[in-house]
Motif scaffolding. Structure first.
Motif, PDB file in Angstrom:
ATOM      1  N   ARG A 229       0.818  -1.210   0.000  1.00 25.00           N
ATOM      2  CA  ARG A 229       0.000   0.000   0.000  1.00 25.00           C
ATOM      3  C   ARG A 229       0.853   1.262   0.000  1.00 25.00           C
ATOM      4  O   ARG A 229       2.000   1.260   0.424  1.00 25.00           O
ATOM      5  CB  ARG A 229      -0.907  -0.001   1.234  1.00 25.00           C
ATOM      6  CG  ARG A 229      -1.986  -1.034   1.119  1.00 25.00           C
ATOM      7  CD  ARG A 229      -2.603  -1.295   2.473  1.00 25.00           C
ATOM      8  NE  ARG A 229      -1.622  -1.853   3.379  1.00 25.00           N
ATOM      9  CZ  ARG A 229      -1.557  -1.602   4.670  1.00 25.00           C
ATOM     10  NH1 ARG A 229      -2.436  -0.783   5.219  1.00 25.00           N
ATOM     11  NH2 ARG A 229      -0.647  -2.156   5.426  1.00 25.00           N
ATOM     12  N   THR A 231       1.367   3.938   1.749  1.00 29.30           N
ATOM     13  CA  THR A 231       1.309   4.632   3.032  1.00 29.30           C
ATOM     14  C   THR A 231       2.373   5.723   3.071  1.00 29.30           C
ATOM     15  O   THR A 231       3.236   5.811   2.204  1.00 29.30           O
ATOM     16  CB  THR A 231       1.604   3.652   4.175  1.00 29.30           C
ATOM     17  OG1 THR A 231       2.918   3.128   3.970  1.00 29.30           O
ATOM     18  CG2 THR A 231       0.613   2.507   4.206  1.00 29.30           C
ATOM     19  N   THR A 253      -3.111   5.807   1.397  1.00 30.37           N
ATOM     20  CA  THR A 253      -3.572   6.438   2.628  1.00 30.37           C
ATOM     21  C   THR A 253      -3.482   7.946   2.428  1.00 30.37           C
ATOM     22  O   THR A 253      -2.729   8.426   1.573  1.00 30.37           O
ATOM     23  CB  THR A 253      -2.738   6.047   3.868  1.00 30.37           C
ATOM     24  OG1 THR A 253      -1.427   6.598   3.725  1.00 30.37           O
ATOM     25  CG2 THR A 253      -2.657   4.536   4.046  1.00 30.37           C
TER      26      THR A 253
ATOM     27  N   THR B  35     -11.381   9.090   7.242  1.00 25.48           N
ATOM     28  CA  THR B  35     -11.143   9.112   5.799  1.00 25.48           C
ATOM     29  C   THR B  35     -11.144  10.548   5.279  1.00 25.48           C
ATOM     30  O   THR B  35     -11.624  11.465   5.952  1.00 25.48           O
ATOM     31  CB  THR B  35     -12.210   8.324   5.000  1.00 25.48           C
ATOM     32  OG1 THR B  35     -13.495   8.853   5.325  1.00 25.48           O
ATOM     33  CG2 THR B  35     -12.169   6.841   5.301  1.00 25.48           C
ATOM     34  N   VAL B  52      -9.816   8.049   0.924  1.00 27.60           N
ATOM     35  CA  VAL B  52      -8.586   7.376   1.369  1.00 27.60           C
ATOM     36  C   VAL B  52      -8.524   7.438   2.892  1.00 27.60           C
ATOM     37  O   VAL B  52      -9.060   8.359   3.522  1.00 27.60           O
ATOM     38  CB  VAL B  52      -7.315   8.003   0.742  1.00 27.60           C
ATOM     39  CG1 VAL B  52      -7.250   7.732  -0.756  1.00 27.60           C
ATOM     40  CG2 VAL B  52      -7.225   9.491   1.014  1.00 27.60           C
ATOM     41  N   THR B  53      -7.891   6.419   3.439  1.00 27.01           N
ATOM     42  CA  THR B  53      -7.784   6.311   4.891  1.00 27.01           C
ATOM     43  C   THR B  53      -6.778   7.323   5.439  1.00 27.01           C
ATOM     44  O   THR B  53      -5.727   7.518   4.848  1.00 27.01           O
ATOM     45  CB  THR B  53      -7.313   4.894   5.262  1.00 27.01           C
ATOM     46  OG1 THR B  53      -8.181   3.965   4.631  1.00 27.01           O
ATOM     47  CG2 THR B  53      -7.336   4.675   6.752  1.00 27.01           C
ATOM     48  N   GLU B  55      -3.989   8.309   8.070  1.00 23.84           N
ATOM     49  CA  GLU B  55      -3.066   7.749   9.066  1.00 23.84           C
ATOM     50  C   GLU B  55      -2.383   8.904   9.783  1.00 23.84           C
ATOM     51  O   GLU B  55      -2.141   9.952   9.189  1.00 23.84           O
ATOM     52  CB  GLU B  55      -2.022   6.825   8.422  1.00 23.84           C
ATOM     53  CG  GLU B  55      -1.312   7.440   7.240  1.00 23.84           C
ATOM     54  CD  GLU B  55      -0.153   6.634   6.659  1.00 23.84           C
ATOM     55  OE1 GLU B  55       0.246   5.612   7.231  1.00 23.84           O
ATOM     56  OE2 GLU B  55       0.362   7.067   5.616  1.00 23.84           O
ATOM     57  N   ILE B  73      -4.539   4.867  12.399  1.00 22.88           N
ATOM     58  CA  ILE B  73      -5.732   5.664  12.108  1.00 22.88           C
ATOM     59  C   ILE B  73      -6.171   6.396  13.377  1.00 22.88           C
ATOM     60  O   ILE B  73      -6.979   7.299  13.333  1.00 22.88           O
ATOM     61  CB  ILE B  73      -6.891   4.811  11.532  1.00 22.88           C
ATOM     62  CG1 ILE B  73      -7.352   3.719  12.501  1.00 22.88           C
ATOM     63  CG2 ILE B  73      -6.471   4.188  10.194  1.00 22.88           C
ATOM     64  CD1 ILE B  73      -8.625   3.000  12.053  1.00 22.88           C
ATOM     65  N   ALA B 180      -6.976  -0.233   1.451  1.00 22.93           N
ATOM     66  CA  ALA B 180      -5.620  -0.016   1.986  1.00 22.93           C
ATOM     67  C   ALA B 180      -5.575  -0.084   3.501  1.00 22.93           C
ATOM     68  O   ALA B 180      -4.987   0.762   4.174  1.00 22.93           O
ATOM     69  CB  ALA B 180      -5.052   1.312   1.493  1.00 22.93           C
ATOM     70  N   ILE B 181      -6.213  -1.079   4.060  1.00 23.16           N
ATOM     71  CA  ILE B 181      -6.284  -1.186   5.507  1.00 23.16           C
ATOM     72  C   ILE B 181      -6.396  -2.653   5.902  1.00 23.16           C
ATOM     73  O   ILE B 181      -6.877  -3.472   5.126  1.00 23.16           O
ATOM     74  CB  ILE B 181      -7.491  -0.363   6.036  1.00 23.16           C
ATOM     75  CG1 ILE B 181      -7.291  -0.026   7.503  1.00 23.16           C
ATOM     76  CG2 ILE B 181      -8.812  -1.078   5.806  1.00 23.16           C
ATOM     77  CD1 ILE B 181      -8.043   1.200   7.931  1.00 23.16           C
ATOM     78  N   VAL B 199      -4.024   0.903   9.582  1.00 19.90           N
ATOM     79  CA  VAL B 199      -3.159   0.879   8.403  1.00 19.90           C
ATOM     80  C   VAL B 199      -2.117  -0.240   8.468  1.00 19.90           C
ATOM     81  O   VAL B 199      -1.710  -0.772   7.450  1.00 19.90           O
ATOM     82  CB  VAL B 199      -2.464   2.246   8.131  1.00 19.90           C
ATOM     83  CG1 VAL B 199      -3.431   3.209   7.478  1.00 19.90           C
ATOM     84  CG2 VAL B 199      -1.876   2.842   9.394  1.00 19.90           C
TER      85      VAL B 199
END
Lengths: 308, 308
Positions: A229, A231, A253, B35, B52-53, B55, B73, B180-181, B199
């Motif tokens: 991913r 990140t 992310t 997100t 997108v997540t 972090e 997260i 992506a997690i 993450v």
């Protein structure tokens, strides 16, 4: 006993700096040290056999100092050691490496530099005050991140991407052999230069970083591909390596995207077959592929967890 | 400013030990802090938007000592902090925790114990000799690993697996929202108790470990599910948590399998829909599902990287 040819012998040099590397480097899934055959049962209770990837602990020392114990497939401990130290900013390009000693019996790799590194200095101060220094690495890395300037002239064509994804996904690999592994690939134009795999995606990146450093490979016209991913850590490592384009099969992310935009890294994710999404540095992409003429990725090469 | 209800308030107790937790805990993909919406281009150069997540860095302190900066997260920093320290063997069940202070502005969480921990003692000695102590953690963890005895009476039915996989894969999650997690789930019989995402897969495990510890949840009759691979680290953490059954969608590594067999952990991988492979502790599995009556996992819930 380690029966691999010594890297020194392979390249006819005590160290590999400035020696031309033999590329491309592909995974060697048939290396018997890398997989093991095990048996178990399936959902019906029937006996099944399968190949699984071997991971080994490897303890890294920088001069007299124990840095970390990593889990790795241990195919390239020297590259991993150097790449880890570089990407953690514990070793700087001007540090003079005088030896990289890997001992497979005691599972250690020792990187020796001519003079004490800046990191060791810092560590010494740090341990006198608040203790373990692993936490400080983060600050140092971010500091370096902000000073990197990526090559604006670098480019990636959508036709190259199609060719690269196909080459990577169909090449014999530990992934296809045993699964449960990450891959990272250094590319130039539509060509694979160095394809490394490891149980952790960071090890695979670090091995490529070590390879590039020890063989003096320029980063500015390269493309970095990862199965992992996108990140913040992956973005930071790519930028530390000064590679301008990062491509992944996986997702993003938010901080990864934000860091990439901050430094102008081309960030392409969810890249499979002919599809992708770019969230940063789109100006480096040339849309030259005739997408109607290209099929989607066939399901059998689709990189899924848990299926060969 | 952190606007989440304080965990203390939620459970009406200064600390959560011995207080009954409100289960099940599900992901909250609608939490706006988790997100972010971004726009980019696809393979045709067309603008696309996606979630997108998010972090965030979180620096963990144990008393006065900086331990590590994690990317998370940050939905449950307190559980993460405690779980990390427990799983690294830096905190032991008999250490008396007097405070867990999370500060979202400076992105730190401080765990305070009544007395100095055994780990801090060791660290002090270590820093006087060879430096950073992160490398020593590994040895300590393996030492503990060998003393754990897992519940032999625990069981898992194939019918439970089918029900659990369906519940986990169809529940609203950050994975389905943004991808992506990684996800980890604590289960009992065919029921989800605590579903955490993060993450990094290790953060998700650690949050569950912290939750179990702070709420006094017994491990001996539980099942641990992860989307991540069954590496040695994942096996070690599950064993440290004293959970007898570990299940994953993903594949195995050889050392993960070997450690699981050594300690008698039930290790089930490549688990999707009605399929799986068990490579250790098969005696805990009851094959009661009527597989002919159950469909394979539909493709749209199939957990692939890079696709919603």
């Amino acid at each position: 006993m380690d029966t691999r040819p010594k890297i020194e012998e392979k390249f006819q040099a005590k160290f590999m700096v400035n020696f031309i590397a033999k590329m491309p480097v592909w995974p060697d899934p048939k290396d018997p040290r890398l997989t093991e055959h095990v048996t178990g049962v399936d959902q019906e209770g029937k006996e099944v056999g399968l190949a699984v990837t071997v991971e080994r602990p490897l303890t890294l020392f920088l001069n007299g100092r124990e840095i970390v114990t990593m889990m790795t497939i241990c195919d390239y401990p020297e590259y991993l050691a150097i790449g880890y130290l570089l990407n953690q900013n514990m070793l700087r390009p001007d540090d003079d490496i005088v030896a990289i000693d890997y001992d497979d019996e005691i599972e250690t790799v020792v990187v020796r530099t001519k003079n004490e590194t800046n990191f060791e200095e810092k560590l010494k101060k740090k341990t006198l005050t608040s203790g373990c220094a692993m936490g400080t690495v983060f600050g140092d890395v971010m500091e370096k991140f902000e000073t990197v300037s990526l090559n604006k002239e670098a480019t990636i064509r959508t036709s190259w991407m199609v060719a690269l994804f196909k080459a990577i996904n169909t090449a014999p690999s530990l992934y296809l052999e045993a699964g449960a592994i990450h891959g990272c690939v250094l590319c130039q134009d539509d060509t694979v230069l160095v394809y490394m795999e490891d149980v952790g995606r960071h090890n695979a990146v670090d091995k490529i970083a070590g390879y590039m450093y020890l063989h003096g490979i320029a980063p500015h016209d390269k493309i970095f591909y990862t199965t992992g991913r996108l990140t913040s850590e992956m973005v930071i490592k790519t930028v530390q390596m000064e590679i301008p384009i990062l491509v992944s099969r996986s997702g993003f992310t938010a901080w990864g995207v934000s860091l990439a935009r901050q430094v102008g890294l081309t960030l392409i994710g969810r890249a499979k077959g002919k599809r992708f999404i770019a969230l940063s540095g789109q100006e480096r992409i040339t849309f030259d592929a005739d997408l109607d003429q290209i099929d989607d990725e066939p399901r059998h090469v689709s990189r899924k967890t848990g299926k060969k």
